[in-house]
Design a protein around this motif. Structure first.
Motif, PDB file in Angstrom:
ATOM      1  N   MET A 128      -0.954  -6.152   2.226  1.00  9.79           N
ATOM      2  CA  MET A 128      -0.181  -5.802   3.419  1.00  9.79           C
ATOM      3  C   MET A 128       1.279  -6.135   3.147  1.00  9.79           C
ATOM      4  N   LYS A 129       2.156  -5.226   3.517  1.00 11.75           N
ATOM      5  CA  LYS A 129       3.592  -5.440   3.338  1.00 11.75           C
ATOM      6  C   LYS A 129       4.079  -6.503   4.324  1.00 11.75           C
ATOM      7  N   ILE A 130       4.992  -7.338   3.868  1.00 11.32           N
ATOM      8  CA  ILE A 130       5.667  -8.300   4.751  1.00 11.32           C
ATOM      9  C   ILE A 130       7.039  -7.704   5.064  1.00 11.32           C
ATOM     10  N   GLU A 131       7.259  -7.341   6.304  1.00  9.66           N
ATOM     11  CA  GLU A 131       8.548  -6.772   6.719  1.00  9.66           C
ATOM     12  C   GLU A 131       9.636  -7.839   6.611  1.00  9.66           C
ATOM     13  N   PRO A 132      10.882  -7.430   6.352  1.00  7.98           N
ATOM     14  CA  PRO A 132      11.971  -8.399   6.152  1.00  7.98           C
ATOM     15  C   PRO A 132      12.216  -9.342   7.325  1.00  7.98           C
ATOM     16  N   ASP A 133      11.837  -8.945   8.541  1.00  2.20           N
ATOM     17  CA  ASP A 133      12.046  -9.804   9.708  1.00  2.20           C
ATOM     18  C   ASP A 133      10.743 -10.394  10.239  1.00  2.20           C
ATOM     19  N   ALA A 134       9.638 -10.227   9.509  1.00  2.43           N
ATOM     20  CA  ALA A 134       8.342 -10.756   9.949  1.00  2.43           C
ATOM     21  C   ALA A 134       8.363 -12.277   9.969  1.00  2.43           C
ATOM     22  N   THR A 135       7.646 -12.836  10.928  1.00  2.88           N
ATOM     23  CA  THR A 135       7.437 -14.281  10.994  1.00  2.88           C
ATOM     24  C   THR A 135       5.946 -14.538  10.855  1.00  2.88           C
ATOM     25  N   SER A 136       5.568 -15.790  10.703  1.00  3.69           N
ATOM     26  CA  SER A 136       4.141 -16.096  10.634  1.00  3.69           C
ATOM     27  C   SER A 136       3.450 -15.707  11.939  1.00  3.69           C
ATOM     28  N   VAL A 137       4.166 -15.741  13.049  1.00  4.72           N
ATOM     29  CA  VAL A 137       3.606 -15.363  14.344  1.00  4.72           C
ATOM     30  C   VAL A 137       3.325 -13.861  14.404  1.00  4.72           C
ATOM     31  N   THR A 138       4.221 -13.051  13.869  1.00  7.38           N
ATOM     32  CA  THR A 138       4.028 -11.604  13.945  1.00  7.38           C
ATOM     33  C   THR A 138       3.119 -11.068  12.847  1.00  7.38           C
ATOM     34  N   LEU A 139       3.016 -11.780  11.728  1.00  7.18           N
ATOM     35  CA  LEU A 139       2.190 -11.313  10.614  1.00  7.18           C
ATOM     36  C   LEU A 139       0.717 -11.687  10.771  1.00  7.18           C
ATOM     37  N   ALA A 140       0.421 -12.804  11.415  1.00  6.56           N
ATOM     38  CA  ALA A 140      -0.963 -13.283  11.518  1.00  6.56           C
ATOM     39  C   ALA A 140      -1.905 -12.298  12.231  1.00  6.56           C
ATOM     40  N   PRO A 141      -1.538 -11.702  13.373  1.00  6.63           N
ATOM     41  CA  PRO A 141      -2.487 -10.795  14.045  1.00  6.63           C
ATOM     42  C   PRO A 141      -2.897  -9.570  13.223  1.00  6.63           C
ATOM     43  N   PRO A 142      -1.958  -8.839  12.587  1.00  5.07           N
ATOM     44  CA  PRO A 142      -2.427  -7.710  11.785  1.00  5.07           C
ATOM     45  C   PRO A 142      -3.240  -8.146  10.554  1.00  5.07           C
ATOM     46  N   LEU A 143      -2.914  -9.313   9.994  1.00  5.95           N
ATOM     47  CA  LEU A 143      -3.723  -9.834   8.884  1.00  5.95           C
ATOM     48  C   LEU A 143      -5.128 -10.172   9.365  1.00  5.95           C
ATOM     49  N   ALA A 144      -5.250 -10.733  10.565  1.00 11.08           N
ATOM     50  CA  ALA A 144      -6.566 -11.074  11.119  1.00 11.08           C
ATOM     51  C   ALA A 144      -7.394  -9.812  11.348  1.00 11.08           C
ATOM     52  N   ALA A 145      -6.772  -8.770  11.903  1.00  9.72           N
ATOM     53  CA  ALA A 145      -7.491  -7.505  12.138  1.00  9.72           C
ATOM     54  C   ALA A 145      -7.944  -6.902  10.806  1.00  9.72           C
ATOM     55  N   MET A 146      -7.053  -6.904   9.830  1.00  4.81           N
ATOM     56  CA  MET A 146      -7.417  -6.403   8.502  1.00  4.81           C
ATOM     57  C   MET A 146      -8.547  -7.242   7.912  1.00  4.81           C
ATOM     58  N   GLY A 147      -8.479  -8.545   8.101  1.00  7.20           N
ATOM     59  CA  GLY A 147      -9.490  -9.444   7.560  1.00  7.20           C
ATOM     60  C   GLY A 147     -10.868  -9.191   8.144  1.00  7.20           C
ATOM     61  N   ALA A 148     -10.932  -8.924   9.437  1.00 11.21           N
ATOM     62  CA  ALA A 148     -12.223  -8.632  10.069  1.00 11.21           C
ATOM     63  C   ALA A 148     -12.861  -7.397   9.435  1.00 11.21           C
ATOM     64  N   GLU A 149     -12.062  -6.362   9.226  1.00 10.33           N
ATOM     65  CA  GLU A 149     -12.565  -5.146   8.577  1.00 10.33           C
ATOM     66  C   GLU A 149     -12.981  -5.431   7.137  1.00 10.33           C
ATOM     67  N   LEU A 150     -12.223  -6.303   6.467  1.00  9.91           N
ATOM     68  CA  LEU A 150     -12.516  -6.623   5.068  1.00  9.91           C
ATOM     69  C   LEU A 150     -13.844  -7.381   4.936  1.00  9.91           C
ATOM     70  N   VAL A 151     -14.152  -8.241   5.890  1.00 12.39           N
ATOM     71  CA  VAL A 151     -15.424  -8.958   5.862  1.00 12.39           C
ATOM     72  C   VAL A 151     -16.579  -7.967   5.988  1.00 12.39           C
ATOM     73  N   ILE A 152     -16.460  -7.023   6.910  1.00  9.69           N
ATOM     74  CA  ILE A 152     -17.505  -6.009   7.082  1.00  9.69           C
ATOM     75  C   ILE A 152     -17.662  -5.184   5.803  1.00  9.69           C
ATOM     76  N   GLU A 153     -16.531  -4.766   5.235  1.00 14.90           N
ATOM     77  CA  GLU A 153     -16.556  -4.005   3.978  1.00 14.90           C
ATOM     78  C   GLU A 153     -17.203  -4.813   2.855  1.00 14.90           C
TER      79      GLU A 153
END
Length: 191
Positions: free
Chosen positions: A54-79
């Protein structure tokens, strides 16, 4: 029957430990991701099953990056579970010689070292949101910085930690001749 499986929010072997999202941003990474892995006795050292970037946008913070990583992670566990069930995944040992650590954050991680470049300070600020944030001392009191940006090189030449007001902007000199613009701050005990 497939063993114990873990989802880790980094591209292992990078950022093993408790705070992989925070340290990836603080270290200036532009890409991170998730890894499913087999657990073993080490700290995030098990064989890799599946990874997604997943790309880290130049203005991303740990607060804004964690939710999309979590959603991706849930799909990755199923996969991963589906791939293991259908014998489509072969565990791959990590390249341990390329590992980095992402230890649990401490209050001191938020202390600004003005000898770092403005970009390094800004990256740490983004990574260490909401805690420990970014702070320094001013006239014996703690000064928290709530918003900032790194200026392009050559815009202002200040000594490390030197303050200046230029065109109604509060600037601070940082390492290697770089400059940080402070947009919002809070002095200890004040609004």
């Amino acid at each position: 029957r497939f063993g114990n499986i873990n989802l880790h929010a980094s591209l292992l072997p990078k950022y093993r430990g408790a705070a992989p999202i925070q340290w990836a941003i603080a270290s200036g990474e532009t890409v991170t991701g998730n890894t499913t892995m087999l657990l073993n006795e080490g700290l995030d050292t098990g064989d890799v099953l599946v990874q997604r970037e997943m790309k880290i946008e130049p203005d991303a913070t740990s607060v804004t990056l964690a939710p999309p990583l979590a959603a991706m992670g849930a799909e990755l566990v199923i996969e991963t579970l589906d791939g293991l069930e259908h014998e489509l995944i072969v565990p791959i040992p990590q390249e341990h010689e390329h590992h980095t650590l992402a230890p649990i954050l401490t209050k001191e991680d938020g202390r600004i070292e003005w000898s770092r470049t403005a970009q390094e300070i800004y990256n740490r600020f983004r990574g260490f949101q909401p805690w420990p944030g970014a702070f320094t001392t001013f006239r014996g009191k703690q000064l928290s910085l709530h918003s900032m940006r790194s200026l392009p090189s050559g815009e202002s030449v200040l000594s490390e930690g030197e303050l200046a007001v230029e065109c109604e902007r509060l600037l601070v000199g940082c390492g290697q001749g770089s400059t940080l613009e402070v947009l919002e701050l809070q002095l200890e005990g004040k609004k």
